[in-house]
Design a protein around this motif. Structure first.
Motif, PDB file in Angstrom:
ATOM      1  N   GLY A  49       1.066  -1.148  -0.644  1.00 31.29           N
ATOM      2  CA  GLY A  49       0.359   0.033   0.259  1.00 31.29           C
ATOM      3  C   GLY A  49       0.531   0.674  -0.006  1.00 31.29           C
ATOM      4  N   VAL A  50       2.361   0.510   0.964  1.00 32.14           N
ATOM      5  CA  VAL A  50       1.965   2.196   0.680  1.00 32.14           C
ATOM      6  C   VAL A  50       3.470   2.530  -0.796  1.00 32.14           C
ATOM      7  N   ALA A  51       3.841   1.651  -1.604  1.00 35.70           N
ATOM      8  CA  ALA A  51       4.713   1.808  -2.668  1.00 35.70           C
ATOM      9  C   ALA A  51       3.192   2.324  -4.369  1.00 35.70           C
ATOM     10  N   ALA A  55       2.659   4.918  -7.021  1.00 36.34           N
ATOM     11  CA  ALA A  55       3.100   4.010  -8.581  1.00 36.34           C
ATOM     12  C   ALA A  55       2.892   5.048  -9.009  1.00 36.34           C
ATOM     13  N   LYS A  56       1.822   6.017  -9.804  1.00 36.39           N
ATOM     14  CA  LYS A  56       2.173   7.153 -10.723  1.00 36.39           C
ATOM     15  C   LYS A  56       3.241   7.350 -11.232  1.00 36.39           C
ATOM     16  N   ASP A  57       3.354   7.696  -9.775  1.00 34.23           N
ATOM     17  CA  ASP A  57       5.412   8.845  -9.504  1.00 34.23           C
ATOM     18  C   ASP A  57       5.827   8.149 -10.740  1.00 34.23           C
ATOM     19  N   ALA A  58       5.936   6.822 -10.499  1.00 31.54           N
ATOM     20  CA  ALA A  58       6.907   6.057 -10.437  1.00 31.54           C
ATOM     21  C   ALA A  58       6.687   6.165 -12.752  1.00 31.54           C
ATOM     22  N   ARG A  85       4.205  -3.806 -17.258  1.00 29.13           N
ATOM     23  CA  ARG A  85       2.947  -3.406 -16.473  1.00 29.13           C
ATOM     24  C   ARG A  85       1.442  -3.098 -17.643  1.00 29.13           C
ATOM     25  N   GLY A  86       2.016  -2.432 -18.709  1.00 25.58           N
ATOM     26  CA  GLY A  86       0.799  -2.903 -19.310  1.00 25.58           C
ATOM     27  C   GLY A  86       0.699  -4.098 -19.965  1.00 25.58           C
ATOM     28  N   TYR A  87       1.248  -4.914 -20.259  1.00 26.27           N
ATOM     29  CA  TYR A  87       0.902  -6.241 -20.946  1.00 26.27           C
ATOM     30  C   TYR A  87       0.999  -7.788 -20.228  1.00 26.27           C
ATOM     31  N   SER A 113      -8.733  -0.483  -9.475  1.00 23.09           N
ATOM     32  CA  SER A 113      -7.528  -1.128  -8.330  1.00 23.09           C
ATOM     33  C   SER A 113      -6.335   0.558  -9.527  1.00 23.09           C
ATOM     34  N   VAL A 114      -5.473   0.293  -8.340  1.00 24.37           N
ATOM     35  CA  VAL A 114      -4.088   0.878  -8.927  1.00 24.37           C
ATOM     36  C   VAL A 114      -3.833   0.333  -9.726  1.00 24.37           C
ATOM     37  N   HIS A 115      -3.631  -1.310  -9.550  1.00 19.19           N
ATOM     38  CA  HIS A 115      -2.952  -1.883 -11.260  1.00 19.19           C
ATOM     39  C   HIS A 115      -4.386  -1.367 -12.297  1.00 19.19           C
ATOM     40  N   ALA A 116      -5.038  -1.954 -12.062  1.00 15.74           N
ATOM     41  CA  ALA A 116      -6.113  -1.395 -13.289  1.00 15.74           C
ATOM     42  C   ALA A 116      -6.073  -0.450 -14.126  1.00 15.74           C
ATOM     43  N   ASP A 117      -5.603   0.841 -13.332  1.00 23.41           N
ATOM     44  CA  ASP A 117      -5.608   2.586 -13.733  1.00 23.41           C
ATOM     45  C   ASP A 117      -3.906   2.251 -14.040  1.00 23.41           C
ATOM     46  N   ILE A 118      -2.614   1.793 -13.610  1.00 25.51           N
ATOM     47  CA  ILE A 118      -1.682   1.914 -14.389  1.00 25.51           C
ATOM     48  C   ILE A 118      -1.202   0.870 -15.558  1.00 25.51           C
ATOM     49  N   ARG A 119      -2.394  -0.798 -15.632  1.00 27.59           N
ATOM     50  CA  ARG A 119      -2.152  -1.139 -16.601  1.00 27.59           C
ATOM     51  C   ARG A 119      -2.673   0.079 -17.815  1.00 27.59           C
TER      52      ARG A 119
END
Length: 204
Positions: A49-51, A55-58, A85-87, A113-119
């Motif tokens: 959760g901390v990392a 995620a978006k900044d990374a 991260r995308g595929y 979720s964050v995963h879906a947003d980053i993907r």
């Protein structure tokens, strides 16, 4: 004349070159306050959760390196991470056919979720990542970068190459204690120090 002067110039001030002023701190360095806060904060039970909060900044940092970076190695790393991260990771090729690992066969749960947003965000830069790898593979400044970019393209297009699998009958397996003793006895019996056979008895 101006063109001649421009060509005759050598060197020049480089960004970040020269002696640093007293008290200079690198932009990436932690301030005393942030350092003290990070060390004083109790460690979290789960670090995910901390990392995830960064995620978006990374991802933005990876896109920045991919677009404006000067290091080919860093651009290759950024491109691979964006595509992963995308595929997801490339599939594993075994025996000439691409074989997906069992855990990759399960359909992904499309939850917000964050995963879906980053993907979703990473996929926006997929073509940019592929183009950067292609350009380095064709016109890279070093052989190492050319090989790494080419490998990344091959892995992404054809899958990574798995280890060759030997047939079960040829595969070495650990021996049990009894089997080890039996094999040692066979070697000893056939070696130069083997116990001689007893003499044959004459039949009267």
């Amino acid at each position: 004349m101006a063109e001649t002067e421009r060509k005759s110039r050598r060197g020049g001030a480089r960004p970040g070159a020269g002696r640093k002023p007293k008290g200079y701190v690198k932009p990436s360095a932690l301030s005393d306050l942030n350092l003290a806060s990070a060390l004083a904060t109790p460690p979290p039970e789960e670090i995910d959760g901390v990392a995830q909060g960064h995620a978006k900044d990374a991802l933005s940092a990876l896109v920045k390196v991919l677009t404006f970076g000067k290091s080919e190695a860093a651009k290759i790393t950024a491109a691979k991470e964006i595509l992963d991260r995308g595929y997801g990771k490339p599939t594993v090729e075994i025996g000439g056919d691409a074989a997906m690992l069992p855990f990759m066969l399960a359909p992904e749960r499309e939850t917000h979720s964050v995963h879906a947003d980053i993907r979703t965000e990473a996929r926006k830069y997929a073509n940019l990542a592929i183009e950067a790898l292609r350009k380095i593979a064709l016109d890279g400044a070093s052989e190492t970068a050319i090989a790494a970019a080419s490998k990344a393209l091959l892995d992404r297009g054809l899958g990574t190459v798995g280890k060759a699998r030997m047939p079960d009958e040829q595969r070495d397996r650990p021996l049990g204690k009894k089997e080890e003793l039996a094999r040692a006895a066979e070697v000893a019996a056939a070696g130069p120090y083997a116990t001689p056979a007893p003499p044959r008895q004459r039949l009267s």
